[in-house]
Design a protein around this motif. Structure first.
Motif, PDB file in Angstrom:
ATOM      1  N   LEU A   1       0.895  -1.091   0.094  1.00  0.00           N
ATOM      2  CA  LEU A   1      -0.001  -0.160   0.004  1.00  0.00           C
ATOM      3  C   LEU A   1       0.772   1.248  -0.099  1.00  0.00           C
TER       4      LEU A   1
ATOM      5  N   HIS B   1       1.524   5.247   0.522  1.00  0.00           N
ATOM      6  CA  HIS B   1       0.732   6.082   1.485  1.00  0.00           C
ATOM      7  C   HIS B   1      -0.227   6.858   0.906  1.00  0.00           C
TER       8      HIS B   1
ATOM      9  N   GLN C   1      -3.593   5.223   1.150  1.00  0.00           N
ATOM     10  CA  GLN C   1      -4.314   5.425   2.383  1.00  0.00           C
ATOM     11  C   GLN C   1      -4.858   6.918   2.757  1.00  0.00           C
TER      12      GLN C   1
ATOM     13  N   ASN D   1      -6.943  -2.124   7.241  1.00  0.00           N
ATOM     14  CA  ASN D   1      -6.957  -0.854   6.557  1.00  0.00           C
ATOM     15  C   ASN D   1      -8.230   0.038   6.959  1.00  0.00           C
TER      16      ASN D   1
ATOM     17  N   GLN E   1      -7.284   1.978   9.651  1.00  0.00           N
ATOM     18  CA  GLN E   1      -6.323   3.088   9.559  1.00  0.00           C
ATOM     19  C   GLN E   1      -6.755   4.032   8.558  1.00  0.00           C
ATOM     20  N   ALA E   2      -7.165   3.637   7.401  1.00  0.00           N
ATOM     21  CA  ALA E   2      -7.299   4.572   6.252  1.00  0.00           C
ATOM     22  C   ALA E   2      -8.792   5.152   6.227  1.00  0.00           C
TER      23      ALA E   2
ATOM     24  N   THR F   1      -8.945  -3.835  -0.088  1.00  0.00           N
ATOM     25  CA  THR F   1      -7.566  -3.214   0.241  1.00  0.00           C
ATOM     26  C   THR F   1      -6.642  -3.243  -0.905  1.00  0.00           C
TER      27      THR F   1
ATOM     28  N   ASN G   1      -8.698  -0.045  -3.462  1.00  0.00           N
ATOM     29  CA  ASN G   1      -9.123   1.147  -2.748  1.00  0.00           C
ATOM     30  C   ASN G   1     -10.770   1.310  -3.095  1.00  0.00           C
TER      31      ASN G   1
END
Length: 563
Positions: A222, A224, A227, A255, A258-259, A350, A353
């Motif tokens: 992934l 940056h 994300q 993810n 996080q994202a 993941t 996107n």
């Protein structure tokens, strides 16, 4: 690329589909803008948020609140401690720990020095940990003492290759010869901003393992920027504000956590409520006591919330919206009706996107995941990769000209990468279709499409019918072998607490809602379904034992469940 230039780009979803209509997403450009590639790293996003929001609350954890400035200082200390060990740009660091404040410190700190996080699922046993550590060189691993047992089972041939950074106490030196206490290293480190690692959004920031619902997990590379872009679009779809409080019970190794939750919170200057894990009994008390205004759902969790609802849980709370993926139309409609809280939806993975959104309050068909964002192309293709006509089911394929917002490949597995990335398109393995208005409908994982006597059966549709029956809490539909070749449908069912169910009544219910070929032949009632820690049902585990002594065949006149 500017927001203005993005909004001008609209792609056809298939050769036979008219240009997709632009979805009226709330503009994020007035509040946060689209960051240049150099600023699309997690470390710089945190630094930017700190400069903008400073002492505003950022993270609430176990009753304590930490500001953006405090979290940035913690990240700096962690970054400097890790840098002193020789961790630098591109160094891979595995993380094996539960949700906790130090997980955020590690994620942010690694990003600040250009290192790569390799999150490990806390449910992993030794073979899955070994599989991840064997894909490529991972010289450092952070291990929470409570989770050390499975790691140390690997033996010193494996554990001796890693410098182990321990949390909550040491591991036996005989099992992990090279180790350091992370807390002590961080406490002694400086809180000044570490040197710029000279990375941008195209650099790999994380290697996220796939969920492993269909086999061995693959490591998704992934950037940056992937994300960042996902977080930006979530914030945009929710019109996320600085006074919002986003509830996060998802594991930080995923993810989603996080994202889709932490990153939008940083971009908008909102607040994050972090908990250890999802709890049905704690959901509404947490929403109420923390002033939660936003939550993210997956289909399984939304279903549980609807099933358990007494009808007045949201009254008097600040909850204003939810967004998620995989919600059954019946559950989405029920939650909105019961709680007067609008739900948006999206589709993605993941790797690919999230290229499709259904905005809040759109009034669109709740069976639809929404429409394609202008920076993506999505088409439905046949097995040869050619687009299919509108309305036909095929595989969902995704691509984008926006740099680094789709995955960079599978870690150490070029063959698996080439199998899903063809001619610039990511082939998702998901079956779907478009309608004439450009709305995308997810049908099933292709491996979940069951073939019964030449007919394709959607496991999703079967499960939706099953859970609509009183007393059924959860259900999974899988393919099992037919004695004449091909598949039969098997339903694995968890009953609601205290429920008593007549299987023949359930069959009759399915007959009313499903085509004859989709009605399950086999039924099995279990205490719980096997799941990942992100609450996805592990159908691969169910398929390993297609028939058990408790499997009931509705075509047999008399079958004892206990035989």
């Amino acid at each position: 690329m500017t927001e203005r230039s993005i909004s001008q780009r609209i792609f056809d979803t298939a050769e036979s589909l008219e240009p997709a209509k632009t979805v009226a997403f709330p503009s994020a450009s007035a509040g946060m803008g689209v960051l240049p590639m150099a600023e699309r790293t997690i470390g710089r996003i945190l630094a930017r948020a700190t400069a903008l929001y400073g002492t505003r609350p950022f993270v609430r954890w176990r009753g304590e609140t930490f500001s953006f400035s405090e979290m940035n200082r913690r990240a700096n200390k962690t970054a400097n401690a890790l840098s002193a060990l020789g961790i630098t740009r591109g160094t891979r660091v595995a993380i094996l720990c539960f949700n906790r404040l130090e997980y955020l410190d590690l994620w942010f700190g690694l990003a600040k020095i250009g290192a790569v996080q390799v999150p490990l699922n806390t449910g992993y046993r030794a073979p899955q940990i070994l599989h991840t550590l064997s894909r490529a060189d991972i010289p450092f691993i952070v291990v929470q003492r409570e989770l050390a047992e499975e790691f140390t089972k690997l033996g010193t041939d494996v554990t001796g290759r890693c410098h182990v950074l321990t949390l909550d106490g040491p591991i036996s030196t005989g099992l992990a010869p090279q180790q350091s206490a992370l807390e002590g290293l961080v406490a002694a480190a400086s809180d000044i901003e570490p040197p710029d690692p000279k990375i941008d959004g195209t650099d790999i920031g994380a290697i996220m393992n796939t969920s492993g619902t269909t086999g061995l997990a693959k490591g998704v590379l992934l950037p940056h920027a992937q994300q960042y872009w996902l977080g930006y679009r979530i914030a945009d779809a929710l019109s996320l504000r600085a006074d919002d409080v986003f509830y996060n019970f998802y594991p930080l190794f995923h993810n989603t956590s996080q994202a889709m939750i932490v990153v939008p919170v940083m971009l908008a200057g909102a607040q994050l409520v972090l908990t250890e894990k999802f709890s049905l009994s704690n959901f509404w008390p947490d929403v109420r006591s923390n002033g939660v205004s936003i939550f993210y759902y997956i289909g399984e969790i939304l279903h549980l919330l609807v099933k358990a609802s007494a009808g007045d849980e949201a009254r008097g709370t600040r909850l204003r919206a939810g967004i998620g993926i995989g919600g059954a139309p019946r559950d989405v409609a029920a939650f909105q009706r019961i709680h007067n809280v609008p739900l948006g939806a999206c589709y993605g993975s993941t790797e690919g996107n999230v290229p499709v959104f259904r905005p809040l309050g759109e009034g669109a068909d709740t069976a639809s995941a929404g429409r394609v964002l202008p920076e993506f192309e999505v088409r439905i293709v046949d097995p040869t990769g050619e687009p299919v006509p509108v309305g036909e089911v095929g595989e969902i394929a995704i691509r984008s000209d926006e740099p680094a917002i789709v995955f960079a490949g599978y870690d150490g597995d070029p063959q698996a990468t080439s199998e899903v990335r063809k001619d610039g398109w990511y082939h998702s393995g998901d079956a779907g279709r478009f309608d004439a208005e450009g709305n995308l409908y997810f049908v099933a994982r292709i491996k979940d499409v069951i073939r019964v006597k030449g007919e394709s059966v959607s496991a999703f549709e079967v499960e939706d019918a099953l859970v609509s029956f009183a007393g059924v809490q959860e259900a999974a539909a899988i393919a099992v072998p037919s004695e004449i070749g091909g598949d039969e449908v098997k339903a694995v069912i968890v009953l609601s607490p205290g429920a008593v169910l007549d299987p023949t009544a359930l069959v009759a219910h399915c007959n009313r809602l499903l085509p004859k070929f989709s009605v399950p032949r086999y039924f099995e009632f279990v205490e719980a379904l096997p799941k990942t820690l992100t609450n996805k049902i592990q159908k691969n585990v169910l398929r390993e034992t297609p028939f058990t002594p408790r499997t009931w065949d509705r075509l047999q006149v008399t079958i004892s469940r206990d035989k």
